[in-house]
Design an enzyme around this catalytic site. Structure first.
Site, PDB file in Angstrom:
ATOM      1  N   HIS A 155     -26.410  29.158 -33.504  1.00  0.00           N
ATOM      2  CA  HIS A 155     -26.330  29.872 -34.795  1.00  0.00           C
ATOM      3  C   HIS A 155     -27.536  30.804 -34.983  1.00  0.00           C
ATOM      4  O   HIS A 155     -27.918  31.090 -36.112  1.00  0.00           O
ATOM      5  CB  HIS A 155     -26.246  28.894 -35.975  1.00  0.00           C
ATOM      6  CG  HIS A 155     -25.262  27.792 -35.765  1.00  0.00           C
ATOM      7  ND1 HIS A 155     -23.939  27.880 -36.150  1.00  0.00           N
ATOM      8  CD2 HIS A 155     -25.395  26.577 -35.170  1.00  0.00           C
ATOM      9  CE1 HIS A 155     -23.308  26.758 -35.817  1.00  0.00           C
ATOM     10  NE2 HIS A 155     -24.164  25.948 -35.210  1.00  0.00           N
ATOM     11  N   SER A 276     -38.514  57.320 -29.895  1.00  0.00           N
ATOM     12  CA  SER A 276     -37.865  57.929 -31.048  1.00  0.00           C
ATOM     13  C   SER A 276     -38.416  59.324 -31.234  1.00  0.00           C
ATOM     14  O   SER A 276     -39.598  59.572 -31.013  1.00  0.00           O
ATOM     15  CB  SER A 276     -38.139  57.076 -32.286  1.00  0.00           C
ATOM     16  OG  SER A 276     -38.025  57.870 -33.460  1.00  0.00           O
ATOM     17  N   LYS A 282     -42.085  53.812 -31.474  1.00  0.00           N
ATOM     18  CA  LYS A 282     -40.868  53.159 -31.001  1.00  0.00           C
ATOM     19  C   LYS A 282     -40.705  53.140 -29.483  1.00  0.00           C
ATOM     20  O   LYS A 282     -41.034  54.084 -28.792  1.00  0.00           O
ATOM     21  CB  LYS A 282     -39.618  53.853 -31.591  1.00  0.00           C
ATOM     22  CG  LYS A 282     -39.434  53.672 -33.077  1.00  0.00           C
ATOM     23  CD  LYS A 282     -39.189  52.231 -33.495  1.00  0.00           C
ATOM     24  CE  LYS A 282     -37.868  51.684 -33.031  1.00  0.00           C
ATOM     25  NZ  LYS A 282     -36.745  52.139 -33.842  1.00  0.00           N
ATOM     26  N   GLU A 289     -28.594  48.511 -25.305  1.00  0.00           N
ATOM     27  CA  GLU A 289     -27.733  48.939 -26.419  1.00  0.00           C
ATOM     28  C   GLU A 289     -26.508  49.690 -25.906  1.00  0.00           C
ATOM     29  O   GLU A 289     -25.390  49.475 -26.365  1.00  0.00           O
ATOM     30  CB  GLU A 289     -28.510  49.833 -27.371  1.00  0.00           C
ATOM     31  CG  GLU A 289     -29.623  49.109 -28.103  1.00  0.00           C
ATOM     32  CD  GLU A 289     -30.503  50.091 -28.855  1.00  0.00           C
ATOM     33  OE1 GLU A 289     -30.177  50.405 -30.002  1.00  0.00           O
ATOM     34  OE2 GLU A 289     -31.508  50.551 -28.278  1.00  0.00           O
TER      35      GLU A 289
END
Ligand code: ARG
Length: 458
Positions: A155, A276, A282, A289
């Site tokens: 979970h 970024s 970043k 992804e």
């Protein structure tokens, strides 16, 4: 004029030619189409259906066409629809009547079914090879860090301490089943449809077993209508790829979480990340992804093929030409993922201290306490309840489990022994797990040994 132009007096509209063509995507089948034609004419000559010298000329010319295509010296034209007609037309352009014999006893319906099966044989082999490399990278990373402890999650909450190697090897298991499913579907599709014709076989004395043997098939399809109508072999393959996609997507999600600041368990190499355009700090896990994103294509391709085939009357319908677009896209996507993932795993760095810190959460050992009570003869449900009450007590007092004295423990766990307050060492917890398949040092070492042997790793 189109090769089927005999019964037509009108010309195909340009928009229709653009709408119906498949050469833009089925040209990748050229090698297999040529191999199929070579086997076919060889059989036709053996059966006395065409003269041996015609078969010889056709084979030679097909060899030249192959070279031209590979050199980029072959003209494609949508008026010739597909790869089959391109190659046949090129043959006839040079050989005239001799070339015009190649299509005896054959239809594009069985031809395309042969081509795709031959293509998929190679594609499946490449993908399985890629999956094995992927597994090797995971096993290497696990073997480099055999004792690294981390929190295991259920979970997405801290569950129990586990070995990092155990987590990676879970994916090795999944990928093994993926490779198995691909090999299994290959076994079913590696039969030759050639000789099924458009739907009904042929009045010519074809030797189907012979062409099957020449093309390395394990046998021939038993029913010509099935052979030209069904695409279940593609659906099986896409479902195997869809499952593989789900596995890679889940791994990607794990890695994305792990390299985020809240987890901080790993660092991916710069070569696999981008920055970024706005935020200077970043470093984004793009490969993960995009893998997570791209795997949607597999599910999409599978859904497209299922939807396309549902409700199609037997046998061949032109709808089936559309099968190749999602099929090729899925295969290309699988190959892309398999090219980037293994080196990303190989170069990934662990942040061991950070993993250990997270794994030192004493709550991860709550189950160990309950199991220790079982060892003392307490029924498990009672033990579970007592440890639960202890956790509640801790929450109320604002204390961690490992900050309790034996006396405090005994408030909810009367059976607690003097060892209990010292049971929060994750390493000791892992060492106690001897069960096969569990996360103990020993069972994980045997998993590692198994996979090293299985995957030919030193
Ligand atoms: N390009 C077609 C396909 O991909 C080949 C078979 C066409 N057959 C036909 N009768 N039009 O399915």
């Amino acid at each position: 004029m189109a090769l089927w132009g005999g019964r037509f007096s009108g010309k195909t509209r340009d928009e229709v030619a653009r709408f119906t063509e498949s050469i833009s995507f089925d040209r990748r089948l050229y090698k297999y189409d040529i191999a199929g034609s070579i086997a076919h004419v060889t059989m036709l000559a053996k059966q006395g259906i065409i003269p041996e010298h015609s078969a010889e000329s056709i084979r030679t010319e097909l060899g030249k066409i192959l070279e031209r295509i590979e050199k980029g010296d072959f003209k494609y034209d949508i008026s010739l629809e597909d790869i089959h007609m391109h190659i046949e037309s090129a043959l006839i352009a040079v050989l005239g009547d001799e070339g015009a014999r190649v299509h005896s006893g054959r239809s594009r319906n069985d031809q395309v079914a042969v081509d795709v099966r031959l293509y998929l044989r190679d594609a499946v082999e490449e993908i399985i090879g890629g999956i094995r490399e992927f597994q090797r990278a995971l096993v290497r990373k696990a073997a480099e860090n055999p004792e690294q402890i981390m929190p295991g999650f259920t979970h997405l909450q801290h569950a129990q301490a586990v070995l990092f190697a155990h987590h990676l090897l879970a994916y090795v298991e999944m990928f093994d089943r993926d490779a198995g499913r691909l090999a299994d579907c290959r076994r079913r599709f590696n039969v030759s449809p050639l000789g099924s014709g458009a739907i009904a076989g042929s009045t010519l004395p074809l030797d189907r077993e012979y062409t099957a043997q020449l093309l390395g098939f394990d046998g021939v399809t038993r029913n010509s209508m099935d052979a030209v109508a069904d695409r279940d072999f593609m659906i099986e393959l896409l479902s195997a790829l869809a499952i593989f996609g789900i596995h890679t997507s889940r791994l990607s999600e794990d890695l994305i979480l792990w390299c985020g600041q809240e987890f901080d368990f790993i660092e991916l190499d710069d070569a696999f990340c981008t920055g970024s355009s706005l935020m200077p700090q970043k470093k984004n896990p793009d490969v993960c992804e995009l893998t997570r994103g791209k795997t949607a294509r597999f599910t999409g391709a599978l859904t497209a093929l299922l939807t396309m085939c549902k409700g199609l009357p037997l046998t061949y319908n032109r709808d089936l030409q559309e099968d190749k677009v999602p099929l090729f896209d899925a295969i290309d996507t699988a190959m892309q993922i398999l090219a980037v993932y293994p080196p990303m795993i190989d170069t990934m760095k662990l942040k061991g201290a950070s993993m250990e810190k997270a794994a030192s959460d004493p709550a991860l050992m709550a189950t160990d306490l309950a199991e220790a009570l079982v060892g003392l003869g307490v029924p498990f449900r009672t033990a579970h309840h007592r440890v639960g009450s202890l956790v509640k007590y801790c929450r109320e007092k604002g204390k961690a489990l490992d900050e309790l004295s034996l006396e405090e423990m005994r408030l909810t766990i009367p059976e607690a022994t003097p060892e209990f307050p010292a049971m929060f060492d994750p390493k000791a917890s892992i060492a106690k797990r001897k069960v096969t398949g569990g996360t103990g040092f020993e069972p994980v070492a045997s998993q590692l040994a198994f996979w090293k042997k299985q995957l030919d790793l030193a």
